[in-house]
Design a protein around this motif. Structure first.
Motif, PDB file in Angstrom:
ATOM      1  N   MET A   1       0.852  -1.174   0.000  1.00 38.30           N
ATOM      2  CA  MET A   1       0.000   0.000   0.000  1.00 38.30           C
ATOM      3  C   MET A   1       0.896   1.235   0.000  1.00 38.30           C
ATOM      4  N   SER A   2       1.294   1.668  -1.169  1.00 39.59           N
ATOM      5  CA  SER A   2       2.339   2.656  -1.299  1.00 39.59           C
ATOM      6  C   SER A   2       1.960   4.004  -0.710  1.00 39.59           C
ATOM      7  N   ASP A   3       0.664   4.383  -0.728  1.00 39.14           N
ATOM      8  CA  ASP A   3       0.289   5.687  -0.216  1.00 39.14           C
ATOM      9  C   ASP A   3      -0.130   5.642   1.240  1.00 39.14           C
ATOM     10  N   ASN A   4       0.069   4.479   1.919  1.00 41.34           N
ATOM     11  CA  ASN A   4      -0.215   4.333   3.346  1.00 41.34           C
ATOM     12  C   ASN A   4      -1.639   4.723   3.710  1.00 41.34           C
ATOM     13  N   SER A   5      -2.596   4.354   2.905  1.00 39.74           N
ATOM     14  CA  SER A   5      -3.988   4.682   3.215  1.00 39.74           C
ATOM     15  C   SER A   5      -4.897   3.546   2.797  1.00 39.74           C
ATOM     16  N   PHE A   6      -6.003   3.437   3.514  1.00 41.24           N
ATOM     17  CA  PHE A   6      -7.051   2.485   3.156  1.00 41.24           C
ATOM     18  C   PHE A   6      -8.132   3.224   2.388  1.00 41.24           C
ATOM     19  N   LYS A   7      -8.591   2.637   1.306  1.00 41.61           N
ATOM     20  CA  LYS A   7      -9.563   3.308   0.441  1.00 41.61           C
ATOM     21  C   LYS A   7     -10.999   2.849   0.692  1.00 41.61           C
ATOM     22  N   TYR A   8     -11.164   1.693   1.359  1.00 42.96           N
ATOM     23  CA  TYR A   8     -12.508   1.147   1.532  1.00 42.96           C
ATOM     24  C   TYR A   8     -12.716   0.641   2.955  1.00 42.96           C
ATOM     25  N   LEU A   9     -13.925   0.832   3.425  1.00 38.37           N
ATOM     26  CA  LEU A   9     -14.359   0.321   4.721  1.00 38.37           C
ATOM     27  C   LEU A   9     -15.442  -0.722   4.467  1.00 38.37           C
ATOM     28  N   ILE A  10     -15.264  -1.911   5.012  1.00 42.09           N
ATOM     29  CA  ILE A  10     -16.174  -3.030   4.761  1.00 42.09           C
ATOM     30  C   ILE A  10     -16.963  -3.313   6.028  1.00 42.09           C
ATOM     31  N   ALA A  11     -18.278  -3.126   5.961  1.00 40.91           N
ATOM     32  CA  ALA A  11     -19.163  -3.377   7.098  1.00 40.91           C
ATOM     33  C   ALA A  11     -19.791  -4.757   6.937  1.00 40.91           C
ATOM     34  N   VAL A  12     -19.611  -5.602   7.935  1.00 48.09           N
ATOM     35  CA  VAL A  12     -20.114  -6.977   7.907  1.00 48.09           C
ATOM     36  C   VAL A  12     -21.267  -7.097   8.902  1.00 48.09           C
ATOM     37  N   LYS A  13     -22.456  -7.403   8.384  1.00 51.97           N
ATOM     38  CA  LYS A  13     -23.644  -7.539   9.225  1.00 51.97           C
ATOM     39  C   LYS A  13     -24.077  -9.003   9.222  1.00 51.97           C
ATOM     40  N   PRO A  14     -23.938  -9.683  10.348  1.00 47.90           N
ATOM     41  CA  PRO A  14     -24.304 -11.105  10.398  1.00 47.90           C
ATOM     42  C   PRO A  14     -25.807 -11.309  10.215  1.00 47.90           C
ATOM     43  N   LEU A  15     -26.152 -12.380   9.546  1.00 45.57           N
ATOM     44  CA  LEU A  15     -27.550 -12.774   9.409  1.00 45.57           C
ATOM     45  C   LEU A  15     -27.749 -14.019  10.281  1.00 45.57           C
ATOM     46  N   GLY A  16     -27.903 -13.779  11.569  1.00 44.68           N
ATOM     47  CA  GLY A  16     -27.977 -14.873  12.523  1.00 44.68           C
ATOM     48  C   GLY A  16     -26.674 -14.988  13.287  1.00 44.68           C
ATOM     49  N   PHE A  17     -26.359 -16.178  13.796  1.00 45.34           N
ATOM     50  CA  PHE A  17     -25.103 -16.374  14.499  1.00 45.34           C
ATOM     51  C   PHE A  17     -23.946 -16.124  13.551  1.00 45.34           C
ATOM     52  N   MET A  18     -22.906 -15.464  14.095  1.00 46.89           N
ATOM     53  CA  MET A  18     -21.819 -15.035  13.234  1.00 46.89           C
ATOM     54  C   MET A  18     -20.791 -16.121  12.968  1.00 46.89           C
ATOM     55  N   TYR A  19     -20.409 -16.859  13.999  1.00 45.23           N
ATOM     56  CA  TYR A  19     -19.236 -17.720  13.859  1.00 45.23           C
ATOM     57  C   TYR A  19     -19.446 -18.966  14.685  1.00 45.23           C
ATOM     58  N   GLY A  20     -19.865 -20.028  14.035  1.00 49.54           N
ATOM     59  CA  GLY A  20     -20.265 -21.226  14.746  1.00 49.54           C
ATOM     60  C   GLY A  20     -19.160 -21.909  15.508  1.00 49.54           C
ATOM     61  N   SER A  21     -17.894 -21.684  15.146  1.00 48.66           N
ATOM     62  CA  SER A  21     -16.788 -22.340  15.846  1.00 48.66           C
ATOM     63  C   SER A  21     -15.984 -21.317  16.629  1.00 48.66           C
ATOM     64  N   ALA A  22     -16.706 -20.499  17.398  1.00 53.47           N
ATOM     65  CA  ALA A  22     -16.037 -19.439  18.147  1.00 53.47           C
ATOM     66  C   ALA A  22     -15.095 -19.986  19.200  1.00 53.47           C
ATOM     67  N   GLY A  23     -15.378 -21.154  19.736  1.00 53.19           N
ATOM     68  CA  GLY A  23     -14.535 -21.704  20.782  1.00 53.19           C
ATOM     69  C   GLY A  23     -14.309 -23.186  20.584  1.00 53.19           C
ATOM     70  N   ALA A  24     -13.565 -23.754  21.502  1.00 50.59           N
ATOM     71  CA  ALA A  24     -13.306 -25.193  21.427  1.00 50.59           C
ATOM     72  C   ALA A  24     -14.600 -25.974  21.642  1.00 50.59           C
ATOM     73  N   PHE A  25     -14.711 -27.119  20.970  1.00 48.81           N
ATOM     74  CA  PHE A  25     -15.900 -27.950  21.123  1.00 48.81           C
ATOM     75  C   PHE A  25     -16.009 -28.458  22.561  1.00 48.81           C
ATOM     76  N   LEU A  26     -17.250 -28.620  23.010  1.00 50.41           N
ATOM     77  CA  LEU A  26     -17.489 -29.157  24.339  1.00 50.41           C
ATOM     78  C   LEU A  26     -17.992 -30.580  24.215  1.00 50.41           C
ATOM     79  N   SER A  27     -17.562 -31.423  25.120  1.00 53.31           N
ATOM     80  CA  SER A  27     -18.019 -32.803  25.161  1.00 53.31           C
ATOM     81  C   SER A  27     -17.880 -33.263  26.603  1.00 53.31           C
ATOM     82  N   PRO A  28     -18.452 -34.413  26.960  1.00 56.81           N
ATOM     83  CA  PRO A  28     -18.275 -34.901  28.341  1.00 56.81           C
ATOM     84  C   PRO A  28     -16.812 -35.037  28.737  1.00 56.81           C
ATOM     85  N   GLU A  29     -15.941 -35.285  27.743  1.00 54.93           N
ATOM     86  CA  GLU A  29     -14.517 -35.437  28.052  1.00 54.93           C
ATOM     87  C   GLU A  29     -13.764 -34.113  27.972  1.00 54.93           C
TER      88      GLU A  29
END
Length: 293
Positions: A1-29
């Motif tokens: 990025m030679s001019d040291n600037s960002f030209k675009y801003l990206i807005a992400v709007k979730p449609l429901g749960f955002m990230y199904g694997s946010a953490g480690a899986f849970l199990s009895p073990e």
């Protein structure tokens, strides 16, 4: 990025749960709560979406995209004002509900004969130590408005320019379906997984030097559906002004670092010129998109 600037801003709007694997899986073990929690998706995830979208929309040459794409994030903002986004509070500032504190340098008591030269490259090595007045104070806030960058901790709190993250982790039962029909498998068909629910009044923010066509996409390894809106970012926006400032003796990273080699990945670079003593940085753990085996 030679001019040291960002030209675009990206807005992400979730449609429901955002990230199904946010953490480690849970199990009895493996009853470890949210061990391994990782949210929001990092810049590497958004970069992957750029390449996937370019295969469909062909908005730029793929090789050029590989060589010049720059993505920063993740940040977040209110949906109705995405350009006033929130960034992590620097670790030297501690902002609580009713108090605040800051780490600062205190001159060490060293013999004059052992004092180092204070030139541009050796101005502080070995001469100062970190100090805080209230070491028992823990932060209640970890995010601040980009427009409040460079404000001291007391002003951040007084101006209410700080906030907590607008998402929460929610455990839910995740079904494992049969191969040929939409029925849960007969044995071990349900497992507990952590999802993330983002407040509907907020969105995730990423910065880039390429335009990502607005629309619905599947983001991340779980392929959750998100609505993406791309906005132009002016040269006079606060973040671009900050990035054009000349670095004097210190700086803050808006992304965790990425480093490694073609064989192993380390906590810090193993190049002979990398300093192992003296001035240290307060950072989050480095991002490692690829793990070598």
């Amino acid at each position: 990025m030679s001019d040291n600037s960002f030209k675009y801003l990206i807005a992400v709007k979730p449609l429901g749960f955002m990230y199904g694997s946010a953490g480690a899986f849970l199990s009895p073990e493996n009853l470890v709560g949210r061990s391994g929690t990782k949210f929001p998706p990092d810049a590497a995830t958004m970069a992957g979406l750029f390449f996937h979208a370019n295969q469909e929309h062909q908005f730029t040459n793929h090789k050029d995209l590989s060589n010049t794409l720059v993505v920063a994030g993740a940040f977040w903002a209110e949906r109705n004002d995405p350009k006033d986004f929130y960034v992590p509070i620097p670790w030297h500032q501690v902002v609580a509900e009713k108090e605040d504190d800051e780490w600062y340098f205190v001159k060490k008591k060293i013999p004059s004969s052992a004092a180092r030269d204070t030139d541009e490259t050796n101005w502080i090595l070995g001469q100062y130590r970190w100090h805080r007045d209230n070491k028992d104070l823990n932060p209640d806030y970890t995010w601040q408005s980009i427009y409040s960058w460079n404000l001291p901790a007391d002003e951040l709190r007084e101006r209410q320019a700080v906030k907590t993250a607008p998402w929460e982790f929610i455990p839910f039962l995740h079904p494992q379906l049969k191969q040929q029909e939409r029925h849960v498998v007969n044995q071990d068909g349900l497992f507990l997984e952590n999802a993330v629910q983002l407040n509907q009044n907020y969105c995730l923010i990423y910065l880039a030097n390429y335009e990502l066509p607005s629309g619905w996409y599947r983001l991340g390894g779980e392929g959750h559906l998100v609505d993406i809106q791309t906005h132009t970012l002016s040269e006079t926006h606060k973040i671009n002004k900050l990035l054009r400032q000349k670095i004097q003796h210190a700086f803050a990273l808006i992304n965790p670092g990425v480093w490694g080699s073609n064989k192993l990945s380390y906590r810090y670079p193993h190049h002979p010129s990398f300093p192992h003593q003296g001035l240290k940085m307060l950072t989050d753990r480095p991002i490692l998109p690829l793990s070598y085996r």
